[in-house]
Structures are given as structure tokens and as C-alpha cells.
Design a protein around this motif. Structure first.
Motif, PDB file in Angstrom:
ATOM      1  N   ASP A 101       0.834  -1.199   0.000  1.00  0.00           N
ATOM      2  CA  ASP A 101       0.000   0.000   0.000  1.00  0.00           C
ATOM      3  C   ASP A 101       0.871   1.251   0.000  1.00  0.00           C
ATOM      4  O   ASP A 101       1.993   1.245   0.516  1.00  0.00           O
ATOM      5  CB  ASP A 101      -0.907   0.043   1.238  1.00  0.00           C
ATOM      6  N   ALA A 102       0.337   2.328  -0.534  1.00  0.00           N
ATOM      7  CA  ALA A 102       0.988   3.639  -0.469  1.00  0.00           C
ATOM      8  C   ALA A 102      -0.109   4.683  -0.397  1.00  0.00           C
ATOM      9  O   ALA A 102      -0.953   4.773  -1.287  1.00  0.00           O
ATOM     10  CB  ALA A 102       1.891   3.867  -1.677  1.00  0.00           C
ATOM     11  N   LEU A 103      -0.118   5.464   0.677  1.00  0.00           N
ATOM     12  CA  LEU A 103      -1.163   6.458   0.903  1.00  0.00           C
ATOM     13  C   LEU A 103      -0.533   7.833   1.059  1.00  0.00           C
ATOM     14  O   LEU A 103       0.389   8.022   1.864  1.00  0.00           O
ATOM     15  CB  LEU A 103      -1.963   6.106   2.160  1.00  0.00           C
ATOM     16  N   THR A 104      -1.040   8.791   0.297  1.00  0.00           N
ATOM     17  CA  THR A 104      -0.599  10.178   0.408  1.00  0.00           C
ATOM     18  C   THR A 104      -1.558  10.915   1.334  1.00  0.00           C
ATOM     19  O   THR A 104      -2.771  10.873   1.130  1.00  0.00           O
ATOM     20  CB  THR A 104      -0.588  10.850  -0.972  1.00  0.00           C
ATOM     21  N   VAL A 105      -1.016  11.590   2.353  1.00  0.00           N
ATOM     22  CA  VAL A 105      -1.846  12.279   3.342  1.00  0.00           C
ATOM     23  C   VAL A 105      -1.327  13.693   3.536  1.00  0.00           C
ATOM     24  O   VAL A 105      -0.114  13.915   3.635  1.00  0.00           O
ATOM     25  CB  VAL A 105      -1.837  11.534   4.703  1.00  0.00           C
ATOM     26  N   ASN A 106      -2.236  14.643   3.595  1.00  0.00           N
ATOM     27  CA  ASN A 106      -1.858  16.008   3.925  1.00  0.00           C
ATOM     28  C   ASN A 106      -1.333  16.049   5.356  1.00  0.00           C
ATOM     29  O   ASN A 106      -1.925  15.459   6.262  1.00  0.00           O
ATOM     30  CB  ASN A 106      -3.085  16.928   3.788  1.00  0.00           C
ATOM     31  N   SER A 137       2.641  13.922   2.758  1.00  0.00           N
ATOM     32  CA  SER A 137       3.427  12.822   3.315  1.00  0.00           C
ATOM     33  C   SER A 137       2.945  11.508   2.708  1.00  0.00           C
ATOM     34  O   SER A 137       1.745  11.218   2.734  1.00  0.00           O
ATOM     35  CB  SER A 137       3.272  12.774   4.835  1.00  0.00           C
ATOM     36  N   VAL A 138       3.877  10.736   2.158  1.00  0.00           N
ATOM     37  CA  VAL A 138       3.550   9.445   1.560  1.00  0.00           C
ATOM     38  C   VAL A 138       3.926   8.342   2.549  1.00  0.00           C
ATOM     39  O   VAL A 138       5.095   8.225   2.951  1.00  0.00           O
ATOM     40  CB  VAL A 138       4.292   9.240   0.227  1.00  0.00           C
ATOM     41  N   PHE A 139       2.948   7.532   2.955  1.00  0.00           N
ATOM     42  CA  PHE A 139       3.156   6.464   3.933  1.00  0.00           C
ATOM     43  C   PHE A 139       3.188   5.114   3.229  1.00  0.00           C
ATOM     44  O   PHE A 139       2.320   4.808   2.407  1.00  0.00           O
ATOM     45  CB  PHE A 139       2.046   6.473   4.986  1.00  0.00           C
ATOM     46  N   GLY A 173      -6.329  13.169   1.654  1.00  0.00           N
ATOM     47  CA  GLY A 173      -5.338  12.231   1.156  1.00  0.00           C
ATOM     48  C   GLY A 173      -5.880  11.460  -0.023  1.00  0.00           C
ATOM     49  O   GLY A 173      -7.058  11.592  -0.386  1.00  0.00           O
ATOM     50  N   TRP A 174      -5.009  10.637  -0.631  1.00  0.00           N
ATOM     51  CA  TRP A 174      -5.441   9.855  -1.779  1.00  0.00           C
ATOM     52  C   TRP A 174      -4.487   8.694  -2.007  1.00  0.00           C
ATOM     53  O   TRP A 174      -3.383   8.653  -1.446  1.00  0.00           O
ATOM     54  CB  TRP A 174      -5.536  10.727  -3.033  1.00  0.00           C
ATOM     55  N   SER A 175      -4.905   7.752  -2.839  1.00  0.00           N
ATOM     56  CA  SER A 175      -4.054   6.632  -3.212  1.00  0.00           C
ATOM     57  C   SER A 175      -2.810   7.178  -3.897  1.00  0.00           C
ATOM     58  O   SER A 175      -2.911   7.943  -4.864  1.00  0.00           O
ATOM     59  CB  SER A 175      -4.798   5.700  -4.176  1.00  0.00           C
ATOM     60  N   GLY A 208      -8.104   4.436  -7.956  1.00  0.00           N
ATOM     61  CA  GLY A 208      -7.884   4.562  -6.519  1.00  0.00           C
ATOM     62  C   GLY A 208      -9.011   5.342  -5.865  1.00  0.00           C
ATOM     63  O   GLY A 208     -10.174   5.247  -6.281  1.00  0.00           O
ATOM     64  N   PHE A 209      -8.674   6.160  -4.870  1.00  0.00           N
ATOM     65  CA  PHE A 209      -9.680   6.929  -4.142  1.00  0.00           C
ATOM     66  C   PHE A 209      -9.056   8.207  -3.608  1.00  0.00           C
ATOM     67  O   PHE A 209      -7.831   8.333  -3.496  1.00  0.00           O
ATOM     68  CB  PHE A 209     -10.260   6.104  -2.980  1.00  0.00           C
TER      69      PHE A 209
END
Length: 224
Positions: A101-106, A137-139, A173-175, A208-209
Motif C-alpha cells: 500500500d501507499a497512501l498520500t496524506v496532507n 506525506s507518503v506512507f 489524502g489519496w491513493s 484509486g480513491f
């Protein structure tokens, strides 16, 4: 002493398992046995033998925060004990991030996360300084991430056939695999004459979402 204040749902319960759990809709409890990471200033209570330290992010990340006002200012929490985290009574959600998984979050929406997760502050591709210089930030990795959101979030599916356009002040955030860019919904002349205020949005394209908060109010504006 008797009061609805002391209802069972408001009482802190002893942690049964290590790690992160929801205390209630507005706060997260973390049973610390070693180390965890949280946004600076988000701890509202703790008990046990815990130490809180500012976590450095390197010169590059510090510079990005100084220029844009965004990013992710973190603290590490070490030791054994329990800590509670919240931010401006926002709604809290725990996301289980799995391998691949990789999630981008403000950064403004990050509350706390497991040390097994990796994060990197990156400029949003296609959204340079003309779009507010978006740094998110990419987690990646495996573990739990707690995010905080004003109100109830809106989860919008993104497909290759139907890109989504979101206000940069409202996106949470988004995929991370989605393609990003800027979309202008007005002519320059309309903006100069005082348009709708919705001139530039973040475009997301792919599969994605995207997570959107039902508010455009920035924290700076709310403080005033």
C-alpha cells in the motif's frame, strides 16, 4: 459524585493490546511499548513512563515546511505507558496500511502512527508553487496510521475514465499511485474580476480513491 459526564463510554479503559485504538470518535489511545510517532502538540494526556522528543526530518524537509507552511512536524514517544492524542476535536480514523500500500496524506491530517511505517514528504506532482506548493506525506510499509478530519470525510472513487477534481484546502489524502495535476475551472480574466474562488483544483486521475473533508476552512483562519 454523579453525572452523565461519568458515563461508561467516557471512561478511559486499561489497554488490552499494544498499539493504537480509538478512545472515541475524537481521540486515539496508544499503548506504547517501545516507540511510536505523533504530530507535535497532539498529546492530550498520558500515564506511565514515557518520554516525548521532537523528531528531526532533515534539512530538506524543514525547508519545505518553512516555505509552504505544510509538512509534518513530528515527535517521538518512547517508553512504556499509555498516551491519548487528539487535534481540535476533529474526527479520528485508524487506517491499516499493508505491504504494497501507499497512501498520500496532507500533513495537517496526520495524528499518529506506528514506527513500522515509513513516510516521506514529497511535492505533489503537477501542483507546484502556483498551486500552493503542495507537500504531502507518503506512507508505506505495514502498520496503523491515525488521521484526523474536520467533520465526516467523503471518500470518492477515482477511475481512469472519471478523474476527480478537489479543492486543495479540502483534500485529506489519496491513493499514492494516482496521477496528479492542476485544473483551472475559470479563465484568468474571470479570476481577476473576482470569480467564484474555485479557480484551481487538484486533479486526480487513475485507479484509486481520494479522501475529502467537508470544510475549506484552514487552521490559520479558524484560529482567528
Amino acid at each position: 459524585m454523579k453525572s452523565d459526564l461519568f458515563a461508561s463510554e467516557n471512561l478511559a479503559r486499561a489497554a488490552e493490546t499494544p498499539g493504537m485504538s480509538l478512545q472515541n470518535a475524537k481521540s486515539v489511545k496508544y499503548n506504547v511499548n517501545g516507540e511510536m510517532l505523533a504530530r507535535q502538540g497532539s498529546m492530550v494526556a498520558f500515564r506511565g513512563d514515557l518520554q516525548f522528543e521532537r523528531k528531526g526530518q532533515g534539512i530538506g524537509s524543514m525547508l519545505k515546511r518553512a516555505v509552504t507552511g505544510e509538512g509534518l512536524a513530528l515527535m517521538s514517544v518512547r517508553g512504556r505507558g499509555e498516551a491519548w492524542f487528539a487535534h481540535q476535536a476533529g474526527n479520528c480514523f485508524i487506517i491499516d496500511i499493508e505491504h504494497g500500500d501507499a497512501l498520500t496524506v496532507n500533513g495537517r491530517n496526520v495524528l499518529c502512527f506506528d514506527p513500522t511505517l515509513s513516510y516521506e514528504i514529497k511535492m505533489v506532482k503537477g501542483a507546484g508553487m502556483t498551486g500552493g506548493g503542495l507537500f504531502n506525506s507518503v506512507f508505506t510499509g505495514t502498520g496503523k496510521l491515525a488521521v484526523v478530519c474536520d467533520g465526516h470525510p467523503i471518500i470518492i472513487p477515482v477511475t481512469a475514465q472519471a478523474p476527480v477534481y478537489v479543492d486543495t484546502d479540502a483534500v485529506v489524502g489519496w491513493s499514492a499511485q494516482l496521477e496528479t495535476g492542476l485544473h483551472r475551472s475559470q479563465s484568468v480574466g474571470s479570476m481577476i474580476r473576482g470569480g467564484s474562488g474555485e479557480a484551481v483544483q487538484l486533479m486526480l486521475r487513475g485507479e484509486g480513491f481520494v479522501i475529502v473533508r467537508p470544510s475549506e476552512v484552514t487552521e490559520t483562519a479558524a484560529a482567528h
